[in-house]
Scaffold this motif. Structure first.
Motif, PDB file in Angstrom:
ATOM      1  N   GLY A  36      29.782  -2.492  35.248  1.00 52.97           N
ATOM      2  CA  GLY A  36      30.496  -2.024  36.427  1.00 52.97           C
ATOM      3  C   GLY A  36      30.407  -0.510  36.545  1.00 52.97           C
ATOM      4  O   GLY A  36      29.335   0.081  36.421  1.00 52.97           O
ATOM      5  N   HIS A  37      31.543   0.165  36.748  1.00 54.51           N
ATOM      6  CA  HIS A  37      31.476   1.613  36.932  1.00 54.51           C
ATOM      7  C   HIS A  37      31.226   2.356  35.632  1.00 54.51           C
ATOM      8  O   HIS A  37      31.006   3.565  35.656  1.00 54.51           O
ATOM      9  CB  HIS A  37      32.738   2.129  37.636  1.00 54.51           C
ATOM     10  CG  HIS A  37      33.936   2.296  36.769  1.00 54.51           C
ATOM     11  ND1 HIS A  37      35.045   1.509  36.871  1.00 54.51           N
ATOM     12  CD2 HIS A  37      34.224   3.183  35.770  1.00 54.51           C
ATOM     13  CE1 HIS A  37      35.960   1.897  36.000  1.00 54.51           C
ATOM     14  NE2 HIS A  37      35.482   2.900  35.315  1.00 54.51           N
ATOM     15  N   THR A  38      31.226   1.672  34.478  1.00 62.21           N
ATOM     16  CA  THR A  38      30.857   2.353  33.233  1.00 62.21           C
ATOM     17  C   THR A  38      29.339   2.491  33.075  1.00 62.21           C
ATOM     18  O   THR A  38      28.878   3.196  32.186  1.00 62.21           O
ATOM     19  CB  THR A  38      31.423   1.616  32.004  1.00 62.21           C
ATOM     20  OG1 THR A  38      30.751   0.360  31.832  1.00 62.21           O
ATOM     21  CG2 THR A  38      32.912   1.372  32.145  1.00 62.21           C
ATOM     22  N   ILE A  39      28.572   1.815  33.941  1.00 60.45           N
ATOM     23  CA  ILE A  39      27.104   1.850  33.818  1.00 60.45           C
ATOM     24  C   ILE A  39      26.588   3.287  33.882  1.00 60.45           C
ATOM     25  O   ILE A  39      25.780   3.712  33.045  1.00 60.45           O
ATOM     26  CB  ILE A  39      26.443   0.997  34.907  1.00 60.45           C
ATOM     27  CG1 ILE A  39      26.717  -0.492  34.674  1.00 60.45           C
ATOM     28  CG2 ILE A  39      24.929   1.246  34.945  1.00 60.45           C
ATOM     29  CD1 ILE A  39      26.197  -1.393  35.784  1.00 60.45           C
ATOM     30  N   THR A  40      27.028   4.033  34.892  1.00 58.19           N
ATOM     31  CA  THR A  40      26.503   5.396  35.067  1.00 58.19           C
ATOM     32  C   THR A  40      27.089   6.365  34.050  1.00 58.19           C
ATOM     33  O   THR A  40      26.772   7.570  34.090  1.00 58.19           O
ATOM     34  CB  THR A  40      26.782   5.909  36.494  1.00 58.19           C
ATOM     35  OG1 THR A  40      28.178   5.807  36.782  1.00 58.19           O
ATOM     36  CG2 THR A  40      25.994   5.094  37.514  1.00 58.19           C
ATOM     37  N   GLN A  41      27.920   5.866  33.146  1.00 56.32           N
ATOM     38  CA  GLN A  41      28.401   6.674  32.023  1.00 56.32           C
ATOM     39  C   GLN A  41      27.689   6.286  30.729  1.00 56.32           C
ATOM     40  O   GLN A  41      27.352   7.141  29.918  1.00 56.32           O
ATOM     41  CB  GLN A  41      29.909   6.472  31.851  1.00 56.32           C
ATOM     42  CG  GLN A  41      30.703   6.753  33.117  1.00 56.32           C
ATOM     43  CD  GLN A  41      32.177   6.498  32.936  1.00 56.32           C
ATOM     44  OE1 GLN A  41      32.810   7.104  32.072  1.00 56.32           O
ATOM     45  NE2 GLN A  41      32.741   5.602  33.728  1.00 56.32           N
ATOM     46  N   ASN A  42      27.469   4.997  30.552  1.00 54.28           N
ATOM     47  CA  ASN A  42      26.796   4.514  29.347  1.00 54.28           C
ATOM     48  C   ASN A  42      25.327   4.940  29.315  1.00 54.28           C
ATOM     49  O   ASN A  42      24.828   5.436  28.301  1.00 54.28           O
ATOM     50  CB  ASN A  42      26.907   2.994  29.279  1.00 54.28           C
ATOM     51  CG  ASN A  42      26.375   2.422  27.977  1.00 54.28           C
ATOM     52  OD1 ASN A  42      26.306   3.106  26.958  1.00 54.28           O
ATOM     53  ND2 ASN A  42      25.981   1.165  28.009  1.00 54.28           N
ATOM     54  N   VAL A  43      24.646   4.773  30.440  1.00 56.87           N
ATOM     55  CA  VAL A  43      23.215   5.072  30.491  1.00 56.87           C
ATOM     56  C   VAL A  43      22.919   6.537  30.148  1.00 56.87           C
ATOM     57  O   VAL A  43      22.021   6.816  29.336  1.00 56.87           O
ATOM     58  CB  VAL A  43      22.626   4.661  31.853  1.00 56.87           C
ATOM     59  CG1 VAL A  43      21.217   5.221  32.031  1.00 56.87           C
ATOM     60  CG2 VAL A  43      22.615   3.134  31.991  1.00 56.87           C
ATOM     61  N   PRO A  44      23.637   7.522  30.721  1.00 50.84           N
ATOM     62  CA  PRO A  44      23.359   8.911  30.315  1.00 50.84           C
ATOM     63  C   PRO A  44      23.560   9.155  28.824  1.00 50.84           C
ATOM     64  O   PRO A  44      22.796   9.911  28.210  1.00 50.84           O
ATOM     65  CB  PRO A  44      24.354   9.726  31.147  1.00 50.84           C
ATOM     66  CG  PRO A  44      24.631   8.902  32.334  1.00 50.84           C
ATOM     67  CD  PRO A  44      24.594   7.484  31.837  1.00 50.84           C
ATOM     68  N   GLN A  45      24.571   8.533  28.226  1.00 49.59           N
ATOM     69  CA  GLN A  45      24.794   8.735  26.793  1.00 49.59           C
ATOM     70  C   GLN A  45      23.632   8.205  25.965  1.00 49.59           C
ATOM     71  O   GLN A  45      23.266   8.798  24.947  1.00 49.59           O
ATOM     72  CB  GLN A  45      26.113   8.075  26.375  1.00 49.59           C
ATOM     73  CG  GLN A  45      27.335   8.804  26.930  1.00 49.59           C
ATOM     74  CD  GLN A  45      28.638   8.115  26.592  1.00 49.59           C
ATOM     75  OE1 GLN A  45      29.119   8.222  25.457  1.00 49.59           O
ATOM     76  NE2 GLN A  45      29.227   7.420  27.561  1.00 49.59           N
ATOM     77  N   ILE A  46      23.043   7.105  26.406  1.00 47.81           N
ATOM     78  CA  ILE A  46      21.858   6.594  25.708  1.00 47.81           C
ATOM     79  C   ILE A  46      20.703   7.569  25.859  1.00 47.81           C
ATOM     80  O   ILE A  46      19.961   7.835  24.900  1.00 47.81           O
ATOM     81  CB  ILE A  46      21.483   5.198  26.246  1.00 47.81           C
ATOM     82  CG1 ILE A  46      22.602   4.196  25.966  1.00 47.81           C
ATOM     83  CG2 ILE A  46      20.173   4.714  25.608  1.00 47.81           C
ATOM     84  CD1 ILE A  46      22.408   2.848  26.635  1.00 47.81           C
ATOM     85  N   ILE A  47      20.547   8.124  27.054  1.00 52.44           N
ATOM     86  CA  ILE A  47      19.477   9.106  27.277  1.00 52.44           C
ATOM     87  C   ILE A  47      19.685  10.340  26.406  1.00 52.44           C
ATOM     88  O   ILE A  47      18.725  10.849  25.795  1.00 52.44           O
ATOM     89  CB  ILE A  47      19.399   9.486  28.769  1.00 52.44           C
ATOM     90  CG1 ILE A  47      18.987   8.265  29.598  1.00 52.44           C
ATOM     91  CG2 ILE A  47      18.425  10.641  28.991  1.00 52.44           C
ATOM     92  CD1 ILE A  47      19.074   8.485  31.101  1.00 52.44           C
TER      93      ILE A  47
END
Length: 540
Positions: free
Chosen positions: A446-457
């Motif tokens: 959900g809205h955590t997607i655009t937070q999780n993905v940058p942290q992986i990057i």
């Protein structure tokens, strides 16, 4: 649908998801697949072995996921696909999130309408399913194998059945009371929900895929299947109608690109609101994460604060590009991002936006073939089992896309507007380095997607982690209205220090991401793949 929000909470805490698959770093002659279920991964690899490319294999993976993790994605759902074509040396964004039905009345999702909250998640929340048209669009432009050959695994697993995992059994048991008698007839036995180790057989779904296999997508959007969907939608009081199915089409859009420390990061452009992830990337680009130290108090504090800035941007600029042009070039300019980085608060700031839900009830997969073509796709039904409405006779769950709109204040950019694009929050990513694909990844949430993905990057590039470590490293996410959720694996001293800075913490696993990094030999040829999946699915 009275249990929807309780199910939602338990899914977050317990992880309604899949058994983890084995991963390794090894060369292969055919390509690689990272998906949320071993049977879907096997389906994709089988297509690659037959000489199919990533685009063929992606359809086999997606259709099999519909069968083996039925609460997460499927024919009744929607999503966002990012592709890289080796022959064209080009990255493209394929939007399968579609549009809201033309009869949509979002006032029924707001007070003072009686049952306005249940309307947000039930039949009235169903939006036009776009996944199948997107699969066909991808195959028409790039596929190698015949369309009909791509659904064998989905049909077999639906017809013969597969073993129910503990997490799927949990999801069924929590939802079983709300299932229709039709759905209970095969999701249960003796009127009790299927348990771990039981076999789930879905003969109607198998037949639906056979029709699609032989007759193509028109059967779903204009033919007999479409008429069955339309009939049931009228019966349950949905806004979705035959007209919406007939008008649905997959759309190719330009992706967004951001330079990040000599890497080119691509994600979906509008009408997706994945651009919010680039606010995080752009602010971090102005900082020195290595000196902050990975997952230190100060590092996590700045992550939390920059995420609030990205959320402000998401709410302000998530426009349907057919209606209004968003000033993303300005928002993502170095000047603006540098100013945002300079103004990050030294203590927890307050930002209470209108509430919108989060969820792990989505799936992401990545496929890379021997030639270097890539598909990075996020697909969903919205909540677990979507709207809770399964179309009788065809065996598909219908989404509850509108649950992820923002209904207050009325008319805001994230509201549900009749006939307009669904502004999806998915964030599939492809990263290029020195003109070659370097990695592909994505996540549900959900809205955590655009937070999780940058942290992986950040983990991959700034901290030079392999894909598995980057995905499994503890994360945080801003949760509306004013909470920071974080993996409980963060050190206690760090959690205590964040609390002293004013952050309200809530333990919660962030993720279920999947990704693949490409490995090259000295001649520049692909020599192997670094595959990562979230193996913490059943840790709760």
């Amino acid at each position: 649908m009275k249990k929807t929000f309780f199910i939602f909470l338990f899914i977050h805490l317990l992880g309604f998801n899949k058994p983890p698959q084995e991963t390794n770093i090894s060369p292969t002659a055919i390509g690689e697949v990272a998906s949320a279920h071993p049977l879907a991964t096997q389906a994709g690899l089988a297509i690659l072995k037959q000489g199919g490319n990533a685009f063929d294999a992606a359809i086999a993976v997606a259709s099999t996921l519909n069968v083996v993790e039925p609460g997460m994605s499927g024919l009744g759902g929607y999503g966002t696909i990012l592709i890289y074509s080796k022959d064209e040396n080009r990255i493209r964004y394929l939007n399968s999130s579609g549009r809201f039905p033309v009869a949509t009345n979002s006032d029924l999702m707001r007070e003072p309408t009686p049952n306005f909250m249940s309307n947000r998640v039930g039949p009235k929340s169903i939006s036009t399913p776009g996944n199948l048209n997107a699969w066909k669009a991808m195959h028409s432009e790039y596929g190698r194998l015949p369309w009909g050959s791509l659904f064998e695994a989905a049909i077999m697993n639906a017809e013969k059945g597969f073993v129910v995992s503990s997490s799927l059994a949990f999801g069924i048991s929590r939802s079983f009371e709300d299932f229709s008698p039709y759905t209970r007839s095969f999701y249960g036995s003796n009127d009790a929900p299927l348990k771990e180790g039981d076999t789930l057989i879905q003969k109607d779904l198998a037949n639906t895929f056979r029709i699609i296999q032989s007759e193509g997508v028109n059967s779903f959007y204009r033919g007999a299947i479409a008429k069955q969907i339309d009939e049931q939608m009228q019966q349950v009081g949905s806004f979705l109608a035959l007209e919406d199915l007939q008008n649905n089409q997959a759309e190719w859009w330009d992706p967004l690109k951001m330079e990040y420390r000599n890497y080119e990061v691509y994600t979906a452009g509008l009408p997706s609101n994945a651009f919010a992830a680039f606010v995080n990337l752009g602010i971090m680009r102005e900082l020195d994460p290595k000196s902050l130290k990975h997952n230190s108090t100060r590092y996590l504090h700045f992550l939390a604060e920059m995420t609030k800035e990205s959320y402000k941007a998401r709410l302000a600029y998530s426009f349907d590009p057919e209606i209004k042009e968003a000033p993303l070039d300005s928002l993502l300019s170095k000047e603006i991002l540098n100013e945002l980085a300079s103004n990050l608060s030294d203590s927890a700031s307050t930002f209470i936006p209108p509430y919108s839900p989060e969820s792990k009830n989505t799936t992401h997969f990545v496929v890379i073939d021997r030639w270097g073509n890539i598909v990075s796709a996020t697909q969903t039904l919205g909540n677990v089992f979507g709207s809770g409405i399964m179309v009788e006779g065809i065996g598909i769950w219908m989404n509850n896309s509108m649950a992820y709109s923002t209904f207050e204040p009325k008319g805001n950019p994230m509201d549900a507007f009749p006939g307009r694009h669904k502004l999806s929050g998915d964030c599939p990513v492809i990263i290029m380095k020195d003109g070659k694909p370097w990695a592909a990844l994505g996540s549900p949430g959900g809205h955590t997607i655009t937070q999780n993905v940058p942290q992986i990057i950040f983990n991959l590039i700034d901290f030079e982690m392999d894909m598995q470590t980057a995905i499994e490293a503890p994360k945080i996410a801003f949760v509306e209205p004013d909470i920071i959720s974080g993996d409980p694996w963060h050190e206690k001293s760090v959690r205590d220090s964040l609390t002293l800075l004013g952050h309200k913490l809530m333990p919660r696993r962030i993720g279920n991401a999947h990704g693949i990094k490409l490995l090259y030999d000295s001649t520049g040829q692909i020599s192997g793949y670094d595959v990562g999946v979230d193996r913490r699915v059943n840790d709760w």
